[in-house]
Enzyme design. Sequence first.
Site, PDB file in Angstrom:
ATOM      1  N   HIS A 121       0.861  -1.182   0.000  1.00 26.03           N
ATOM      2  CA  HIS A 121       0.000   0.000   0.000  1.00 26.03           C
ATOM      3  C   HIS A 121       0.898   1.233   0.000  1.00 26.03           C
ATOM      4  CE1 HIS A 121      -2.829   2.978   1.673  1.00 26.03           C
ATOM      5  NE2 HIS A 121      -3.815   2.156   1.367  1.00 26.03           N
ATOM      6  N   ASP A 198       3.031  -3.971   8.206  1.00 23.41           N
ATOM      7  CA  ASP A 198       1.745  -3.308   8.000  1.00 23.41           C
ATOM      8  C   ASP A 198       0.657  -4.360   8.189  1.00 23.41           C
ATOM      9  OD1 ASP A 198      -0.601  -2.218   7.044  1.00 23.41           O
ATOM     10  OD2 ASP A 198       0.225  -1.551   5.124  1.00 23.41           O
ATOM     11  N   GLN A 201      -4.623  -5.119   7.026  1.00 27.70           N
ATOM     12  CA  GLN A 201      -5.557  -6.118   6.499  1.00 27.70           C
ATOM     13  C   GLN A 201      -5.539  -7.413   7.299  1.00 27.70           C
ATOM     14  OE1 GLN A 201      -7.806  -5.411   4.247  1.00 27.70           O
ATOM     15  NE2 GLN A 201      -6.952  -3.380   3.901  1.00 27.70           N
ATOM     16  N   LYS A 224     -10.440  -0.861  10.585  1.00 27.74           N
ATOM     17  CA  LYS A 224     -10.431  -2.155   9.902  1.00 27.74           C
ATOM     18  C   LYS A 224     -11.011  -3.254  10.803  1.00 27.74           C
ATOM     19  CE  LYS A 224      -7.770  -0.378   6.585  1.00 27.74           C
ATOM     20  NZ  LYS A 224      -8.214  -0.098   5.213  1.00 27.74           N
ATOM     21  N   CYS A 371      -4.726   2.441  -3.772  1.00 27.32           N
ATOM     22  CA  CYS A 371      -3.499   2.931  -3.126  1.00 27.32           C
ATOM     23  C   CYS A 371      -2.360   1.923  -3.268  1.00 27.32           C
ATOM     24  CB  CYS A 371      -3.736   3.270  -1.656  1.00 27.32           C
ATOM     25  SG  CYS A 371      -4.888   4.629  -1.407  1.00 27.32           S
TER      26      CYS A 371
END
Length: 415
Positions: A121, A198, A201, A224, A371
Amino acid sequence: MSTVSPWKRDFPIFSSQAHPDLCYLDSAATCLTPKRVADAMHHYQCYSHANSHKGLYQLSAKVTECVERARCRVAEFIGASSQHSVVFTTGTTDSLNLVAYSYVEEKITADSNIIISAAEHHANLLPWQRLCQQYGASLRVAPLDECGAIDFTKLVALVDSNTVMIAIAHSANVIGRFNPVKKICQFARKKNIATVIDGAQAVTHGPINVNDIGCDFYAFSGHKLYGPTGCGVLYCRTDLIEQMRPYKVGGGIINNVTYDNCSYLSGPLKFEAGSHNVVSIIGLVEALDYLDDISWKDINNYLGSLSRYTQQCLAEFNFIKPVITNSVAAIELDRGLAPYLYSFQLDKVHSHDVASMLDSENIAVRAGHHCAQPLHKALGLNSSVRVSLGLYNNTADIERLANALKHTYQLMAVE
C-alpha cells in the site's frame, strides 16, 4: 449454499431508516460500525469526556485510566509482552510514518537501503521512498511469487550489510495473500535488520502475536476492526522506544522544557503529542470486545466460508479476470485462512464503470488502484475492482454481486 449473517442486525446502517437494501462489499477500505461501538463512543462523549493525562481533577484522571486500560487491552490483542510497547496513533499511515521519521531517519545514510515488497500500500511505500530520496539511499523491491505472496528467496537476495529496514504487509490489500512475515522477521533478526509489518488487512482475521512473529514494529488501524476512524496502533519493541525520538512534538510528551531545549518522557507517551483521541480509543476497545464476544473462531469460519463461496461464484464467469490467477489456490495456504477480499477486472469494461454500474444497484465495491498503483503497473493493469467481506455480508450479497456483474458485462462490454 444459503447463509444469512447473524450479526447484520448489529449494524444500524442496514436498518429501514437508513439503507436497508445496501450491499456493502468494501470492508477492506473501512468496516461499518456496530451499534454497540457507536453507543460506547456516544456515552463517553456525553457523560465522561475530559482531557486525558493532563488534568488533576477526577474526571480527567478517570479518562487517563481509561486510555491506559485501552493500552493494556490492545497489548493483549497483539500479544505484546507489555502495554508500554503500544503507541496510539491516528492510523496505520501515521504509525508507519512514525517508524520512518522516529527510528529509520536516525540510521539512514547514502549507503543504506530499505526493502519493501511489490504489493505494498502507498502508506508502506511513500515514507520509505521519501527517506531514500532525501538521503540518497536505495529502495529495493522484493517481487511476488505466482500466488501473490512475497518471494522469500528473492527478498533475501536483496539484503546486504547496508539494509536498515524491511517493511512489508502482513496481508496485501489488493491480493489478500498472507505473507511469510515470521520467516522474514526471523531472518532479519539474525542479520540485525529492523522490521515493520503493516497489519492493516491482517488484523481482520483476529488477534496476532507480535512476539511470535518477531517483528520490531507492527501497525494497524481501528476502523479495519469495526471501530472508528482516527485511531491506530503502533507496536514498538520497548527497547527500541527508548532509542527513538518523537517525530511530532507538542504538549504532553515532555519532562522539562526551556526556551533552548527539552527532554522527553519515556515510553509510548512521548509519541502521543497533543490531546488523545479518547473517543476513538474507546471505540476501538469496544470493537475488540464486540469481536471477542462473537468469538474469532466463529468469525473466521463464517467469513472463510463466505470467501470461498465468493471465489467459486465469480470463477464461473470467464469474463472476470482475477489480478492473480493463482489466488484461488492460495486460499488453502496460511493455516487455512481464506483472504476476505478478491480483486479482478471485468473483460472489456473499465473498473470505474463496473463500480458505477454496481452502485446503481446499491452494491458498494472499490475500483481503481486501491493505493497500490505500482503493484497494478507491475501486473500490467491500470485498475481493478475489489470486493471485500465483512460480518454483515451473506450469500445473498454475493449472488446480487454476481448477477450485477453479469448484467454489467452484457450491457457494457466493448467488442
